[in-house]
Write a protein that holds these residues in place. Structure first.
Motif, PDB file in Angstrom:
ATOM      1  N   THR A  47       0.842  -1.190   0.000  1.00 30.83           N
ATOM      2  CA  THR A  47       0.000   0.000   0.000  1.00 30.83           C
ATOM      3  C   THR A  47       0.879   1.242   0.000  1.00 30.83           C
ATOM      4  OG1 THR A  47      -1.644  -1.222   1.290  1.00 30.83           O
ATOM      5  CG2 THR A  47      -1.867   1.185   1.245  1.00 30.83           C
ATOM      6  N   VAL A  49       0.672   5.541   0.319  1.00 26.96           N
ATOM      7  CA  VAL A  49      -0.164   6.657   0.758  1.00 26.96           C
ATOM      8  C   VAL A  49       0.614   7.956   0.588  1.00 26.96           C
ATOM      9  CG1 VAL A  49      -1.404   7.676   2.716  1.00 26.96           C
ATOM     10  CG2 VAL A  49      -1.317   5.187   2.451  1.00 26.96           C
ATOM     11  N   ASP A  71      -1.599  -0.825  -4.044  1.00 29.43           N
ATOM     12  CA  ASP A  71      -2.816  -0.074  -3.767  1.00 29.43           C
ATOM     13  C   ASP A  71      -2.386   1.334  -3.380  1.00 29.43           C
ATOM     14  OD1 ASP A  71      -4.467  -2.290  -4.170  1.00 29.43           O
ATOM     15  OD2 ASP A  71      -4.344  -2.892  -2.067  1.00 29.43           O
ATOM     16  N   CYS A  72      -2.779   2.330  -4.171  1.00 29.09           N
ATOM     17  CA  CYS A  72      -2.313   3.704  -3.959  1.00 29.09           C
ATOM     18  C   CYS A  72      -3.463   4.608  -3.545  1.00 29.09           C
ATOM     19  CB  CYS A  72      -1.683   4.251  -5.229  1.00 29.09           C
ATOM     20  SG  CYS A  72      -0.248   3.325  -5.755  1.00 29.09           S
ATOM     21  N   TYR A  73      -3.226   5.388  -2.500  1.00 32.23           N
ATOM     22  CA  TYR A  73      -4.222   6.303  -1.969  1.00 32.23           C
ATOM     23  C   TYR A  73      -3.622   7.697  -1.873  1.00 32.23           C
ATOM     24  CZ  TYR A  73      -6.463   1.937  -0.776  1.00 32.23           C
ATOM     25  OH  TYR A  73      -7.032   0.694  -0.856  1.00 32.23           O
ATOM     26  N   PHE A  75      -4.458  11.506  -0.381  1.00 27.53           N
ATOM     27  CA  PHE A  75      -5.301  12.342   0.464  1.00 27.53           C
ATOM     28  C   PHE A  75      -5.353  13.746  -0.090  1.00 27.53           C
ATOM     29  CE2 PHE A  75      -5.224   8.910   3.338  1.00 27.53           C
ATOM     30  CZ  PHE A  75      -6.349   9.085   4.121  1.00 27.53           C
ATOM     31  N   VAL A  86      -4.856   5.574  -8.820  1.00 30.15           N
ATOM     32  CA  VAL A  86      -4.955   5.876  -7.398  1.00 30.15           C
ATOM     33  C   VAL A  86      -6.409   6.020  -6.978  1.00 30.15           C
ATOM     34  CG1 VAL A  86      -2.726   7.086  -7.419  1.00 30.15           C
ATOM     35  CG2 VAL A  86      -4.847   8.399  -7.638  1.00 30.15           C
ATOM     36  N   THR A  87      -6.617   5.911  -5.673  1.00 34.66           N
ATOM     37  CA  THR A  87      -7.916   6.197  -5.067  1.00 34.66           C
ATOM     38  C   THR A  87      -7.752   7.463  -4.244  1.00 34.66           C
ATOM     39  OG1 THR A  87      -8.431   3.841  -4.936  1.00 34.66           O
ATOM     40  CG2 THR A  87      -9.700   5.321  -3.514  1.00 34.66           C
ATOM     41  N   VAL A  89      -8.809  10.086  -1.394  1.00 33.34           N
ATOM     42  CA  VAL A  89      -9.430   9.941  -0.087  1.00 33.34           C
ATOM     43  C   VAL A  89      -9.518  11.321   0.565  1.00 33.34           C
ATOM     44  CG1 VAL A  89      -9.270   8.798   2.165  1.00 33.34           C
ATOM     45  CG2 VAL A  89      -8.345   7.666   0.141  1.00 33.34           C
ATOM     46  N   TRP A  96      -8.387   6.664   8.976  1.00 34.67           N
ATOM     47  CA  TRP A  96      -8.309   5.868   7.754  1.00 34.67           C
ATOM     48  C   TRP A  96      -7.132   4.889   7.832  1.00 34.67           C
ATOM     49  CZ3 TRP A  96      -4.581   5.059   4.108  1.00 34.67           C
ATOM     50  CH2 TRP A  96      -4.988   4.413   2.943  1.00 34.67           C
ATOM     51  N   LYS A 100      -6.842   0.796   7.699  1.00 27.25           N
ATOM     52  CA  LYS A 100      -6.052   0.160   6.640  1.00 27.25           C
ATOM     53  C   LYS A 100      -5.007  -0.793   7.244  1.00 27.25           C
ATOM     54  CE  LYS A 100      -6.648   0.874   2.923  1.00 27.25           C
ATOM     55  NZ  LYS A 100      -7.478   0.082   1.976  1.00 27.25           N
TER      56      LYS A 100
END
Length: 180
Positions: A47, A49, A71-73, A75, A86-87, A89, A96, A100
């Motif tokens: 992951t 972030v 899995d990329c997030y 903010f 990416v997602t 957030v 969060w 996770k």
């Protein structure tokens, strides 16, 4: 077991992750060796972030998004379009991240920036600090760690490496060390 949160980041000798204008061009001038430990760290995480500004810098610096296999997030306080690699957030990064960490997997790489690092530091959610110092003295800019009130933090020096003219310090939280 919770997934560890790893801060892997480069910083100027005087503690800045970007210059006063938010640029990181000076990082590219530092003479390291090989990948400066990147591959070893990258294999440990599933992951990624980061904050929106860091994400935008990644897009400028690379021809294609380099973390597609994770899995990329990202903010962001502003509304951003979804989709892509990416997602996005919004909300409380600490809550969060705590959720996770409960998911199965290997680890979480905290890429940056300071607005993401600061609340996680305050809540003691960063397990490892792998900080690579460049020989640059910027004089001003965006500091890696913001000034903050409260209890001082004490870390354990786990490892020191030299990558050409770069010095990498690897610290772990004292609470995360096995009993000795």
């Amino acid at each position: 077991m919770m997934k560890p949160v790893i801060l892997f980041i480069a910083v100027s000798l005087d503690g800045y992750i970007a210059d006063a204008e938010g640029n990181i061009d000076w990082l590219m001038k530092a003479g390291g060796e090989g990948d400066n430990g990147y591959d070893e760290m990258y294999r440990r995480v599933d992951t990624v972030v980061m904050g929106r500004k860091t994400y935008e810098h990644v897009l400028v610096l690379t021809d294609s998004f380099p973390y597609r296999d994770k899995d990329c997030y990202v903010f962001s306080t502003s509304s951003l379009d979804g989709g892509g690699p990416v997602t996005f957030v919004q909300g409380d990064v600490t809550k969060w991240l705590q959720n996770k960490q409960q998911e199965s997997g290997t680890g979480i790489w905290l890429v940056g920036g300071a607005d993401i690092i600061d609340p996680l530091l305050n809540e003691e959610l960063i397990d490892e600090y792998i900080i690579t110092f460049t020989p640059d003295l910027l004089g001003s800019g965006i500091p890696l760690f913001k000034q903050r009130p409260g209890q001082p933090k004490r870390l354990h020096l786990y490892e020191v490496k030299r990558w050409g003219e770069l010095a990498q310090l690897h610290y772990k939280r004292v609470e995360d060390l096995p009993d000795q």
